[in-house]
Design a protein around this motif. Structure first.
Motif, PDB file in Angstrom:
ATOM      1  N   THR A 161       0.328  -1.200   0.212  1.00  0.00           N
ATOM      2  CA  THR A 161       0.129  -0.408   0.522  1.00  0.00           C
ATOM      3  C   THR A 161       1.124   1.097   0.533  1.00  0.00           C
ATOM      4  N   LEU A 162       1.401   0.879   0.781  1.00  0.00           N
ATOM      5  CA  LEU A 162       2.859   2.342   0.920  1.00  0.00           C
ATOM      6  C   LEU A 162       3.707   2.705  -0.662  1.00  0.00           C
ATOM      7  N   PHE A 163       4.039   1.731  -1.575  1.00  0.00           N
ATOM      8  CA  PHE A 163       4.973   1.396  -1.998  1.00  0.00           C
ATOM      9  C   PHE A 163       3.723   2.339  -3.754  1.00  0.00           C
ATOM     10  N   PHE A 164       2.365   2.034  -3.536  1.00  0.00           N
ATOM     11  CA  PHE A 164       1.867   2.047  -4.348  1.00  0.00           C
ATOM     12  C   PHE A 164       1.243   4.102  -4.337  1.00  0.00           C
ATOM     13  N   LEU A 165       1.468   4.084  -3.174  1.00  0.00           N
ATOM     14  CA  LEU A 165       1.232   5.550  -2.397  1.00  0.00           C
ATOM     15  C   LEU A 165       1.619   6.666  -2.997  1.00  0.00           C
ATOM     16  N   THR A 166       3.653   5.908  -2.285  1.00  0.00           N
ATOM     17  CA  THR A 166       4.612   6.878  -2.950  1.00  0.00           C
ATOM     18  C   THR A 166       4.802   6.531  -4.907  1.00  0.00           C
ATOM     19  N   THR A 167       4.375   5.612  -5.385  1.00  0.00           N
ATOM     20  CA  THR A 167       4.354   5.575  -6.750  1.00  0.00           C
ATOM     21  C   THR A 167       3.449   6.704  -6.772  1.00  0.00           C
ATOM     22  N   PHE A 168       2.120   6.594  -6.563  1.00  0.00           N
ATOM     23  CA  PHE A 168       1.001   7.729  -7.227  1.00  0.00           C
ATOM     24  C   PHE A 168       1.774   9.350  -6.370  1.00  0.00           C
ATOM     25  N   GLY A 169       2.538   9.627  -5.475  1.00  0.00           N
ATOM     26  CA  GLY A 169       3.298  10.479  -4.941  1.00  0.00           C
ATOM     27  C   GLY A 169       3.864  11.152  -6.101  1.00  0.00           C
ATOM     28  N   LEU A 170       4.756  10.579  -6.086  1.00  0.00           N
ATOM     29  CA  LEU A 170       6.078  10.864  -6.931  1.00  0.00           C
ATOM     30  C   LEU A 170       5.333  11.258  -8.776  1.00  0.00           C
ATOM     31  N   ALA A 171       3.911  10.693  -8.733  1.00  0.00           N
ATOM     32  CA  ALA A 171       4.143  10.497 -10.840  1.00  0.00           C
ATOM     33  C   ALA A 171       3.439  11.757 -10.123  1.00  0.00           C
ATOM     34  N   LEU A 172       2.685  12.023  -9.617  1.00  0.00           N
ATOM     35  CA  LEU A 172       2.106  13.414  -8.961  1.00  0.00           C
ATOM     36  C   LEU A 172       3.066  14.578  -9.450  1.00  0.00           C
ATOM     37  N   VAL A 173       3.900  14.319  -8.245  1.00  0.00           N
ATOM     38  CA  VAL A 173       5.108  15.462  -8.618  1.00  0.00           C
ATOM     39  C   VAL A 173       5.869  15.785  -9.466  1.00  0.00           C
ATOM     40  N   ASN A 174       5.705  14.954  -9.814  1.00  0.00           N
ATOM     41  CA  ASN A 174       6.931  14.791 -11.292  1.00  0.00           C
ATOM     42  C   ASN A 174       6.116  14.769 -12.734  1.00  0.00           C
ATOM     43  N   ARG A 175       4.683  15.069 -12.459  1.00  0.00           N
ATOM     44  CA  ARG A 175       4.386  15.249 -14.092  1.00  0.00           C
ATOM     45  C   ARG A 175       4.537  16.175 -14.717  1.00  0.00           C
ATOM     46  N   THR A 176       4.564  16.106 -16.173  1.00  0.00           N
ATOM     47  CA  THR A 176       4.996  17.318 -17.077  1.00  0.00           C
ATOM     48  C   THR A 176       4.316  18.260 -17.607  1.00  0.00           C
ATOM     49  N   SER A 177       4.293  19.393 -17.664  1.00  0.00           N
ATOM     50  CA  SER A 177       3.179  20.215 -18.200  1.00  0.00           C
ATOM     51  C   SER A 177       1.758  20.395 -19.551  1.00  0.00           C
ATOM     52  N   SER A 178       1.117  21.102 -18.788  1.00  0.00           N
ATOM     53  CA  SER A 178       0.095  20.412 -19.675  1.00  0.00           C
ATOM     54  C   SER A 178       0.358  20.685 -21.581  1.00  0.00           C
TER      55      SER A 178
END
Length: 112
Positions: A62-79
């Motif tokens: 559960t922590l693995f998936f939460l940190t994965t989604f958190g990293l994806a949100l932090v490192n998303r590219t601009s629109s």
């Protein structure tokens, strides 16, 4: 990547290492995570799904998936819209269109 991204990345690496270690420690005879689907128990996840290692594995996953989604949100590219405007702005400041620059450099010299 800001401070939050670095903290998430460090947590992600630690959780990944712990998850691999916990899975490798578990017994393959139906007591651990490896025996959940091959276990002989009549319950959905085997007879001994309340094991400490199994619960730890669930928490780490559960922590693995939460940190994965958190990293994806932090490192998303601009629109795409902001990328289009950035390309338009750079074309205006350089004075040439990139298509024209490519065509002039890629055309072969005329044969005499």
């Amino acid at each position: 990547m800001g401070v939050i991204g670095i903290i998430l990345l460090v947590a992600f690496v630690i959780i990944s290492i712990l998850l691999v270690c916990i899975i490798l420690i578990q017994n393959e005879d139906g007591e651990g995570f490896g025996g959940l689907f091959g276990g002989t128990g009549s319950q959905a996840f085997g007879a001994r799904s309340g094991n400490v290692l199994t619960r730890t594995t669930y928490i780490l996953v559960t922590l693995f998936f939460l940190t994965t989604f958190g990293l994806a949100l932090v490192n998303r590219t601009s629109s795409v819209e902001s990328l289009d405007s950035a390309v338009q702005q750079s074309a205006e400041t350089s004075g040439t269109n990139w298509v024209d620059a490519v065509e002039t450099t890629d055309t072969p010299a005329a044969a005499e």
